[in-house]
Design an enzyme around this catalytic site. Structure first.
Site, PDB file in Angstrom:
ATOM      1  N   HIS A   1       0.920  -1.036  -0.030  1.00 28.60           N
ATOM      2  CA  HIS A   1       0.169  -0.211   0.029  1.00 28.60           C
ATOM      3  C   HIS A   1       0.858   1.239   0.030  1.00 28.60           C
ATOM      4  O   HIS A   1       1.546   1.559   1.072  1.00 28.60           O
ATOM      5  CB  HIS A   1      -0.780   0.129   1.514  1.00 28.60           C
ATOM      6  CG  HIS A   1      -1.588  -1.020   1.381  1.00 28.60           C
ATOM      7  ND1 HIS A   1      -2.989  -1.079   0.987  1.00 28.60           N
ATOM      8  CD2 HIS A   1      -1.693  -2.417   2.047  1.00 28.60           C
ATOM      9  CE1 HIS A   1      -3.520  -2.419   1.291  1.00 28.60           C
ATOM     10  NE2 HIS A   1      -2.678  -3.146   1.736  1.00 28.60           N
ATOM     11  N   PHE A   2       0.992   1.841  -1.200  1.00 30.61           N
ATOM     12  CA  PHE A   2       2.003   2.972  -1.233  1.00 30.61           C
ATOM     13  C   PHE A   2       1.180   4.313  -1.062  1.00 30.61           C
ATOM     14  O   PHE A   2       1.853   5.250  -1.276  1.00 30.61           O
ATOM     15  CB  PHE A   2       2.922   2.925  -2.534  1.00 30.61           C
ATOM     16  CG  PHE A   2       3.981   1.795  -2.277  1.00 30.61           C
ATOM     17  CD1 PHE A   2       4.394   1.402  -1.055  1.00 30.61           C
ATOM     18  CD2 PHE A   2       4.670   1.533  -3.470  1.00 30.61           C
ATOM     19  CE1 PHE A   2       5.330   0.527  -1.021  1.00 30.61           C
ATOM     20  CE2 PHE A   2       5.872   0.520  -3.482  1.00 30.61           C
ATOM     21  CZ  PHE A   2       6.104   0.241  -2.248  1.00 30.61           C
ATOM     22  N   ARG A   3      -0.060   4.176  -0.865  1.00 39.04           N
ATOM     23  CA  ARG A   3      -0.967   5.298  -0.518  1.00 39.04           C
ATOM     24  C   ARG A   3      -1.211   6.583  -1.392  1.00 39.04           C
ATOM     25  O   ARG A   3      -1.667   7.578  -1.039  1.00 39.04           O
ATOM     26  CB  ARG A   3      -0.387   6.003   0.868  1.00 39.04           C
ATOM     27  CG  ARG A   3      -0.056   4.950   1.961  1.00 39.04           C
ATOM     28  CD  ARG A   3      -1.429   4.141   2.417  1.00 39.04           C
ATOM     29  NE  ARG A   3      -1.320   3.644   3.656  1.00 39.04           N
ATOM     30  CZ  ARG A   3      -2.016   2.679   4.101  1.00 39.04           C
ATOM     31  NH1 ARG A   3      -3.232   2.473   3.283  1.00 39.04           N
ATOM     32  NH2 ARG A   3      -2.010   1.947   5.017  1.00 39.04           N
TER      33      ARG A   3
ATOM     34  N   ASP B   1       2.534  -6.737   2.925  1.00 42.75           N
ATOM     35  CA  ASP B   1       1.273  -5.863   3.152  1.00 42.75           C
ATOM     36  C   ASP B   1       1.889  -4.558   3.754  1.00 42.75           C
ATOM     37  O   ASP B   1       1.452  -4.106   4.633  1.00 42.75           O
ATOM     38  CB  ASP B   1       0.565  -6.491   4.254  1.00 42.75           C
ATOM     39  CG  ASP B   1      -0.828  -5.840   4.313  1.00 42.75           C
ATOM     40  OD1 ASP B   1      -1.052  -4.942   3.325  1.00 42.75           O
ATOM     41  OD2 ASP B   1      -1.469  -6.422   5.114  1.00 42.75           O
TER      42      ASP B   1
ATOM     43  N   ASN C   1      -7.192   0.553  -2.415  1.00 38.54           N
ATOM     44  CA  ASN C   1      -7.782   1.452  -1.219  1.00 38.54           C
ATOM     45  C   ASN C   1      -6.870   2.723  -1.121  1.00 38.54           C
ATOM     46  O   ASN C   1      -6.442   3.241  -0.048  1.00 38.54           O
ATOM     47  CB  ASN C   1      -7.705   0.541  -0.069  1.00 38.54           C
ATOM     48  CG  ASN C   1      -6.530  -0.041   0.407  1.00 38.54           C
ATOM     49  OD1 ASN C   1      -5.715  -0.310  -0.428  1.00 38.54           O
ATOM     50  ND2 ASN C   1      -6.671  -0.169   1.800  1.00 38.54           N
TER      51      ASN C   1
ATOM     52  N   HIS D   1       1.416   4.178   8.308  1.00 39.06           N
ATOM     53  CA  HIS D   1       0.763   5.401   8.644  1.00 39.06           C
ATOM     54  C   HIS D   1       1.847   6.235   9.397  1.00 39.06           C
ATOM     55  O   HIS D   1       2.761   5.698   9.637  1.00 39.06           O
ATOM     56  CB  HIS D   1      -0.418   5.082   9.762  1.00 39.06           C
ATOM     57  CG  HIS D   1      -1.339   3.917   8.927  1.00 39.06           C
ATOM     58  ND1 HIS D   1      -2.178   4.488   8.273  1.00 39.06           N
ATOM     59  CD2 HIS D   1      -1.420   2.546   9.174  1.00 39.06           C
ATOM     60  CE1 HIS D   1      -3.095   3.248   7.763  1.00 39.06           C
ATOM     61  NE2 HIS D   1      -2.521   2.193   8.258  1.00 39.06           N
TER      62      HIS D   1
END
Length: 447
Positions: A63-65, A311, A95, A315
């Site tokens: 997840h590289f956002r 995964d 996401n 944050h």
């Protein structure tokens, strides 16, 4: 860097370790031999004496956002951390904000990666309760897979309409990769804890809230649906011993229709670590018991579990320091997954050959990635040199993820990644990245 010669390496590939040289021309491995001489003066020679040469890792879940959450990470910063950890190709999740649930939004992410990524890239398309028509547009040669959240996690992409879910399983043109946790079970457990503790639920209860029952109930339902519909299913981040019974270890990977993954944090941590690490090891699914941890390693070694992944889901520190109900799940892992696996090798838990099989070869086989994941003549020169005897400590000043923390902070690893090559170009050497060039490539799939 058109021509590269890597000499005197211990090559780890396809179940063997052997001494040899590797010659690279125009980003392709052109020769592998016991001894190769430079054929012209323009060859850049790397003496790999004392190190091991591995294929670049392929991480099937990050997840590289980007877009929308780049205060946590971006494709640029995440991929920089990835190549520092020996990961030369990644598959990123949908996401983000906006969510990657249309072909248009998917292509926008590909454009960002083409401009900024240090590592080769692909993206998963996101499934929802109402985008089946978009799912049917996916080109299997250009898109890694379809991601379904069968339990809600960061991004609120829960697919919970049973009729829609069955249609997706029947009609998806690509492999379905699923996050499996039963939402009803989780919400009931959470409600009970909130009544007792309010927002400040003890972190030690996280694996009780996102429980073994929640995982098994959802995973078993997904497996049953895949068998019913004939869908190709890959279950992400298995976290319990009980779930291993759902998967077959009697077939070769290429012949499996239902496969499973384990992530580094579920192999490294267990519930005894919550007391020290707190919400910084809050993941979905939760890190569970030592018994589960040990069973997952055994399941990896005996081929119930097919691939290793991270995964990676960063944050900020401030977000993670919140009370339980406000602290998001996930953490940065791409930079330290391979050093952690090599540490487990030093502990006698896993062989180098098995690490390469599960983190390099098998993701390439599972997703049918073209010409990557192996050290073979004619394949892309995605390569990693590791020194098994060069200790270093994880600390803030050598962390490359944008969030600037790691669940491994304070850990001393015995092994380090010394060099990473992406498509034949050196992109990282001993805690320093080489000047950025648009060298990374979009992954293609042999389907």
């Amino acid at each position: 860097m058109k021509k590269v010669l890597i000499k005197n390496a211990k090559i780890v590939n396809e179940g063997k370790i052997f001494n040899g040289d590797v010659f690279i021309e125009d980003g392709i491995i052109s020769e592998i031999s016991e001894s190769i001489s430079a054929k012209s003066p323009d060859v850049n020679i790397f003496d790999a004496e004392g190190t091991h040469l591995l294929p670049g890792l392929i991480d099937d879940q990050v997840h590289f956002r980007e877009p929308g959450l780049t205060h946590k990470e971006s494709i640029e910063t995440g991929s920089r951390a990835a190549v520092a950890g020996g990961i030369t190709s990644f598959i990123e999740m949908p996401n983000t904000l906006p969510q990657t649930t249309t072909v248009e939004k998917l292509e926008e992410k590909f454009k960002i990666a083409a401009e900024t990524s240090y590592a080769n890239y692909s993206f998963m398309f996101g499934g929802t309760n109402d985008n089946l028509s978009e799912i049917e547009k996916i080109d299997p040669k250009n898109v890694a897979a379809l991601k379904l959240f069968l339990g809600s996690s960061t991004g609120n992409m829960l697919v919970d309409d049973e009729k829609v879910l069955e249609q997706i399983f029947k009609k998806s043109p690509v492999l379905i990769a699923a996050h499996c946790e039963d939402e009803g079970t989780i919400q009931k457990n959470l409600e009970d804890c909130v009544k007792r503790y309010g927002d400040d639920i003890p972190i030690e209860l996280h694996p009780k809230i996102r429980s073994e029952e929640a995982c098994y109930k959802s995973s078993s339902r997904a497996v049953a649906l895949a068998k019913k519909t004939g869908a190709r299913l890959h279950v992400f981040h298995i976290s319990t011993a009980k779930e291993l019974s759902l998967f077959n270890n009697k077939k070769d990977l290429k012949d499996k229709k239902i496969t499973a993954e384990v992530c580094i944090h579920h192999l490294w941590f267990n519930d005894s670590d919550y007391a020290k690490k707190g919400t910084f090891i809050k993941w979905n699914p939760a890190v569970k018991t030592k018994k589960d941890q040990e069973a997952l390693l055994a399941g990896l070694l005996d081929n119930h579990l097919d691939v290793l992944a991270t995964d990676h889901a960063p944050h900020t520190k401030e977000e993670k320091k919140n009370a339980y109900t406000k602290a998001p799940s996930g953490g940065p892992l791409v930079q330290h997954a391979l050093p952690a696996l090599l540490q487990m090798h030093h502990q006698g838990k896993i062989s180098l050959e098995k690490i390469v099989e599960k983190a390099c070869h098998n993701p390439a086989i599972l997703f049918q990635v073209e010409k990557r994941g192996f050290i073979r003549e004619g394949y892309k020169a995605d390569l990693v040199l590791v020194d098994l005897n060069s200790p270093w400590a994880v600390q803030p000043d050598n962390i490359f993820s944008k969030c600037q923390w790691s669940p491994f902070e304070g850990t001393t690893f015995k092994s380090r990644v010394t060099h990473t090559f992406v498509n034949g170009r050196l992109v990282y050497k001993n805690f320093k990245h080489t000047p950025f060039a648009k060298n990374a490539e979009r992954l293609s799939f042999d389907r």
